[in-house]
Design a protein around this motif. Structure first.
Motif, PDB file in Angstrom:
ATOM      1  N   LEU A   1       0.856  -1.114  -0.080  1.00  0.00           N
ATOM      2  CA  LEU A   1       0.034  -0.065  -0.163  1.00  0.00           C
ATOM      3  C   LEU A   1       0.807   1.394  -0.055  1.00  0.00           C
ATOM      4  O   LEU A   1       0.523   2.205  -0.514  1.00  0.00           O
ATOM      5  N   PHE A   2       2.114   1.262   0.769  1.00  0.00           N
ATOM      6  CA  PHE A   2       2.759   2.108   0.712  1.00  0.00           C
ATOM      7  C   PHE A   2       3.453   2.836  -0.822  1.00  0.00           C
ATOM      8  O   PHE A   2       3.484   3.632  -1.245  1.00  0.00           O
ATOM      9  N   TYR A   3       3.484   1.472  -1.347  1.00  0.00           N
ATOM     10  CA  TYR A   3       4.193   1.798  -2.779  1.00  0.00           C
ATOM     11  C   TYR A   3       2.893   2.397  -3.648  1.00  0.00           C
ATOM     12  O   TYR A   3       3.080   3.120  -4.672  1.00  0.00           O
ATOM     13  N   SER A   4       1.846   1.965  -3.486  1.00  0.00           N
ATOM     14  CA  SER A   4       0.593   2.677  -4.100  1.00  0.00           C
ATOM     15  C   SER A   4       0.679   4.052  -3.795  1.00  0.00           C
ATOM     16  O   SER A   4       0.639   5.069  -4.606  1.00  0.00           O
ATOM     17  N   PHE A   5       0.762   4.430  -2.653  1.00  0.00           N
ATOM     18  CA  PHE A   5       0.997   5.788  -2.232  1.00  0.00           C
ATOM     19  C   PHE A   5       1.814   6.572  -2.764  1.00  0.00           C
ATOM     20  O   PHE A   5       1.508   7.793  -3.180  1.00  0.00           O
ATOM     21  N   VAL A   6       2.888   6.028  -2.681  1.00  0.00           N
ATOM     22  CA  VAL A   6       4.345   6.703  -3.399  1.00  0.00           C
ATOM     23  C   VAL A   6       3.963   6.963  -4.771  1.00  0.00           C
ATOM     24  O   VAL A   6       4.185   7.912  -5.481  1.00  0.00           O
ATOM     25  N   SER A   7       3.563   6.023  -5.593  1.00  0.00           N
ATOM     26  CA  SER A   7       3.409   6.127  -6.967  1.00  0.00           C
ATOM     27  C   SER A   7       2.449   7.159  -7.324  1.00  0.00           C
ATOM     28  O   SER A   7       2.580   7.924  -8.165  1.00  0.00           O
ATOM     29  N   VAL A   8       1.220   7.172  -6.616  1.00  0.00           N
ATOM     30  CA  VAL A   8       0.092   8.328  -6.682  1.00  0.00           C
ATOM     31  C   VAL A   8       0.836   9.719  -6.716  1.00  0.00           C
ATOM     32  O   VAL A   8       0.452  10.333  -7.412  1.00  0.00           O
ATOM     33  N   VAL A   9       1.654   9.863  -5.389  1.00  0.00           N
ATOM     34  CA  VAL A   9       2.278  11.092  -5.089  1.00  0.00           C
ATOM     35  C   VAL A   9       3.067  11.584  -6.516  1.00  0.00           C
ATOM     36  O   VAL A   9       2.871  12.547  -6.901  1.00  0.00           O
ATOM     37  N   VAL A  10       3.862  10.653  -6.923  1.00  0.00           N
ATOM     38  CA  VAL A  10       4.731  11.063  -7.796  1.00  0.00           C
ATOM     39  C   VAL A  10       4.046  11.424  -9.305  1.00  0.00           C
ATOM     40  O   VAL A  10       4.313  12.502  -9.729  1.00  0.00           O
ATOM     41  N   LEU A  11       2.868  10.376  -9.521  1.00  0.00           N
ATOM     42  CA  LEU A  11       2.212  10.848 -10.703  1.00  0.00           C
ATOM     43  C   LEU A  11       1.241  12.069 -10.558  1.00  0.00           C
ATOM     44  O   LEU A  11       1.237  12.836 -11.367  1.00  0.00           O
ATOM     45  N   GLY A  12       0.816  12.346  -9.524  1.00  0.00           N
ATOM     46  CA  GLY A  12       0.076  13.532  -9.049  1.00  0.00           C
ATOM     47  C   GLY A  12       0.989  14.678  -9.258  1.00  0.00           C
ATOM     48  O   GLY A  12       0.487  15.874  -9.731  1.00  0.00           O
ATOM     49  N   PHE A  13       2.101  14.810  -8.792  1.00  0.00           N
ATOM     50  CA  PHE A  13       2.977  15.918  -8.910  1.00  0.00           C
ATOM     51  C   PHE A  13       3.368  16.338 -10.377  1.00  0.00           C
ATOM     52  O   PHE A  13       2.895  17.316 -10.661  1.00  0.00           O
ATOM     53  N   VAL A  14       3.705  15.328 -11.325  1.00  0.00           N
ATOM     54  CA  VAL A  14       4.116  15.624 -12.395  1.00  0.00           C
ATOM     55  C   VAL A  14       2.795  15.830 -13.439  1.00  0.00           C
ATOM     56  O   VAL A  14       3.044  16.664 -14.085  1.00  0.00           O
ATOM     57  N   TYR A  15       1.764  15.324 -12.915  1.00  0.00           N
ATOM     58  CA  TYR A  15       0.614  15.565 -13.827  1.00  0.00           C
ATOM     59  C   TYR A  15      -0.047  16.865 -13.538  1.00  0.00           C
ATOM     60  O   TYR A  15      -0.243  17.796 -14.412  1.00  0.00           O
ATOM     61  N   THR A  16      -0.022  17.628 -12.435  1.00  0.00           N
ATOM     62  CA  THR A  16      -0.592  18.840 -11.986  1.00  0.00           C
ATOM     63  C   THR A  16       0.489  19.832 -12.354  1.00  0.00           C
ATOM     64  O   THR A  16       0.129  20.933 -12.844  1.00  0.00           O
ATOM     65  N   MET A  17       1.936  19.466 -12.391  1.00  0.00           N
ATOM     66  CA  MET A  17       2.812  20.436 -12.845  1.00  0.00           C
ATOM     67  C   MET A  17       2.584  20.588 -14.408  1.00  0.00           C
ATOM     68  O   MET A  17       2.936  21.736 -15.283  1.00  0.00           O
ATOM     69  N   ASP A  18       2.411  19.549 -15.165  1.00  0.00           N
ATOM     70  CA  ASP A  18       2.182  19.771 -16.531  1.00  0.00           C
ATOM     71  C   ASP A  18       0.843  20.397 -17.017  1.00  0.00           C
ATOM     72  O   ASP A  18       0.915  21.094 -17.957  1.00  0.00           O
ATOM     73  N   CYS A  19      -0.100  20.136 -16.188  1.00  0.00           N
ATOM     74  CA  CYS A  19      -1.442  20.882 -16.285  1.00  0.00           C
ATOM     75  C   CYS A  19      -1.418  22.304 -16.157  1.00  0.00           C
ATOM     76  O   CYS A  19      -1.837  22.925 -16.964  1.00  0.00           O
ATOM     77  N   TYR A  20      -0.758  22.809 -14.985  1.00  0.00           N
ATOM     78  CA  TYR A  20      -0.730  24.084 -14.773  1.00  0.00           C
ATOM     79  C   TYR A  20       0.456  24.488 -14.420  1.00  0.00           C
ATOM     80  O   TYR A  20       0.953  24.670 -13.137  1.00  0.00           O
ATOM     81  N   PRO A  21       1.286  24.817 -15.468  1.00  0.00           N
ATOM     82  CA  PRO A  21       2.855  25.239 -15.193  1.00  0.00           C
ATOM     83  C   PRO A  21       3.119  26.288 -14.305  1.00  0.00           C
ATOM     84  O   PRO A  21       4.107  26.476 -13.385  1.00  0.00           O
TER      85      PRO A  21
END
Length: 522
Positions: A429-449
């Protein structure tokens, strides 16, 4: 000459060949690949002070140092679970011992809300350095605390600074790299943080059992002091204001033009001041203070939090973190009781499974995100969409749901399940949490630079508050519902939330088109 203008947050350019206006540009949708060349986004300047112009070794050194800060900050705020059996004895099984685990998540979120607006106004470096100092003072406070109330107070104070390991450290690392590198570099940051925290946790069980829990705080205060010295020497100011057009990569018709990854870049030492080591040592002053940005920051934060994709990621990461905190709060007492009867010295190895997570997250959430982005961008004639980043999230979403179900039943019916039913699901579950955090960071940075740093606060603070709400009163929650009932509820919540990822993938561009008028500066 192209006639550039911005209307309602849209950037438009007149095509000089047809004299027609194309569709308004949507933030996040960019020309990333052209003629087989990767276009650098954001477009770097000729200014030596631009953090994108730092040498590659210096960029990696900054990433490693802020990851080291994140290791100790995350451990001190969230890694106390293995000490709970010992602290229950010290404080005579006071039910408020759980507050040592749950309340720091709340104060980490609060710390982001306080520190990040200030970092936006005066620069990243002074706030980051002050956070190091607060983390050291908080650790010493906890070490010398003479009551449970004082101990809780010290941890809450320390968590205000530990929260910067979630947003500010990631922002500092992100601001030195280009868009096509973000998934990989942010994953490296999270993997280093996870690996270091796992190794520290393994050492923690030996430290607390051999020299006591007070020295647990003392040793990691010393490590934070070492990080502080490295930070003064090498973590330079990374805040740098850029025009909106630089986040689209430029074009042959724009004033600046595009810059590719293979192109040699020459710095301008005539019109710009050269960077010097001694000038970089100043704790503050690299950025002219703009205090009026603080209320504007909170205003934009409120807007961004209500954007559909951002709100979805806040809810997902908050539910994952809350579930993980719930697991860490109860795993020790389950494993130490019969039939598992774990030796307390081995509890550190249980959470040390996060070291495996570090090696799994990097190739899947890091390289996987960048590979998916480049592959789908090439298929889309060089045009990149942030939603491509969400594809690798499918695996961690499935893993999280299965982990909750298995963990709950292993804790509730230990006679029917092996100890691996507790250990593996918690780390999975910690793997799931860290993965979603990584993807969430880069996704929002790309969406709203231009609002990426604010989006990170929305994600970090939001998940801190949500996880606190989920994990607070853990003992009562488990007592009423049982381990299996409590974790089944978590699995249902996670299943519902992650299913909205398909909505975000297919309608994310429409969401961005509608919301970008509130997310750009002309």
């Amino acid at each position: 000459m192209a006639d550039d203008k911005a209307q309602d947050g849209f950037v438009e350019c007149v095509d000089p060949r047809t004299n027609l206006k194309p569709e308004p540009r949507i933030t996040g949708t960019v020309n990333l690949i052209e003629d087989g060349e990767i276009i650098l986004i954001p477009r770097p300047t000729a200014d030596p002070q631009d953090p994108l112009n730092l040498p590659e070794w210096h960029k990696w050194l900054i990433l490693i140092i802020v990851a080291l800060y994140a290791m100790t900050g995350n451990l001190l705020a969230s890694g106390i679970g293995i000490l709970i059996p010992q602290l229950n004895e010290v404080y005579n099984n006071d039910p408020h011992v759980d507050d040592l685990v749950t309340w720091p998540a709340f104060y980490m979120g609060l710390g982001n809300l306080i520190a990040m607006p200030i970092a936006d106004a005066i620069g990243r470096r002074p706030v980051y350095l002050l956070s190091n100092v607060i983390l050291i003072i908080g650790s010493i406070w906890c070490s010398y605390s003479n009551s449970l109330g004082s101990h809780i107070g010290g941890r809450d104070f320390m968590a205000l600074a530990a929260g910067q390991s979630e947003a500010l450290c990631v922002l500092i690392a992100e601001e030195t790299f280009f868009m096509h590198q973000r998934g990989n570099r942010i994953a490296w940051f999270c993997s280093l943080q996870t690996l270091g925290t796992a190794l520290f946790i393994i050492a923690s069980s030996y430290i607390s059992n051999s020299i006591g829990w007070r020295w647990w705080y003392g040793i990691f205060a010393i490590i934070t002091g070492f990080t502080f010295v490295l930070s003064i020497l090498f973590v330079v100011e990374t805040k740098y204001d850029r025009p909106l057009d630089s986040f689209f990569g430029g074009s042959d018709d724009s004033a600046e033009g595009k810059v590719t990854a293979s192109q040699r870049r020459n710095l301008d030492f005539v019109n710009f001041k050269a960077r010097s080591f001694w000038n970089d040592l100043k704790p503050w002053g690299a950025v002219k203070p703009q205090w009026k940005e603080i209320p504007k920051f909170w205003y934009h934060l409120g807007q961004l939090t209500l954007f559909p994709a951002v709100l979805w990621l806040v809810l997902c990461s908050g539910a994952l973190l809350g579930t993980y905190i719930l697991m860490t709060a109860v795993f020790a007492q389950v494993l130490m009781a019969p039939p598992y009867s774990f030796n307390p010295n081995y509890l550190g190895f249980v959470m040390g499974g996060q070291a495996v997570v570090a090696f799994v997250v990097q190739p899947i959430a890091g390289y996987g995100s960048d590979i998916a982005l480049k592959y789908l961008t090439t298929r889309n004639k060089g045009v990149s969409e942030p939603e491509y980043r969400l594809i690798p999230a499918i695996l961690p979403a499935a893993v999280a749901i299965v982990s909750c179900v298995i963990y709950g039943r292993s804790c509730e019916y230990p006679a029917d399940w092996a100890w691996t039913g507790v250990v593996i699901p918690m780390n999975a579950l910690f793997y799931s949490f860290v993965s979603v955090v990584v993807l969430g960071f880069v996704y929002t940075m790309d969406c709203y630079p231009q609002r990426g740093h604010i989006a990170m606060v929305a994600l970090c603070a939001g998940r801190g508050f949500i996880s606190f709400g989920i994990s607070f009163g853990t003992t009562a929650f488990v007592r009423v519902s049982g381990y299996d009932g409590a974790l089944d509820i978590c699995a249902i919540v996670l299943g519902v939330l992650t299913s909205f990822g398909f909505v975000t993938y297919f309608f994310g561009k429409s969401f961005r088109k509608f919301t970008q008028r509130w997310a750009v500066d002309e």
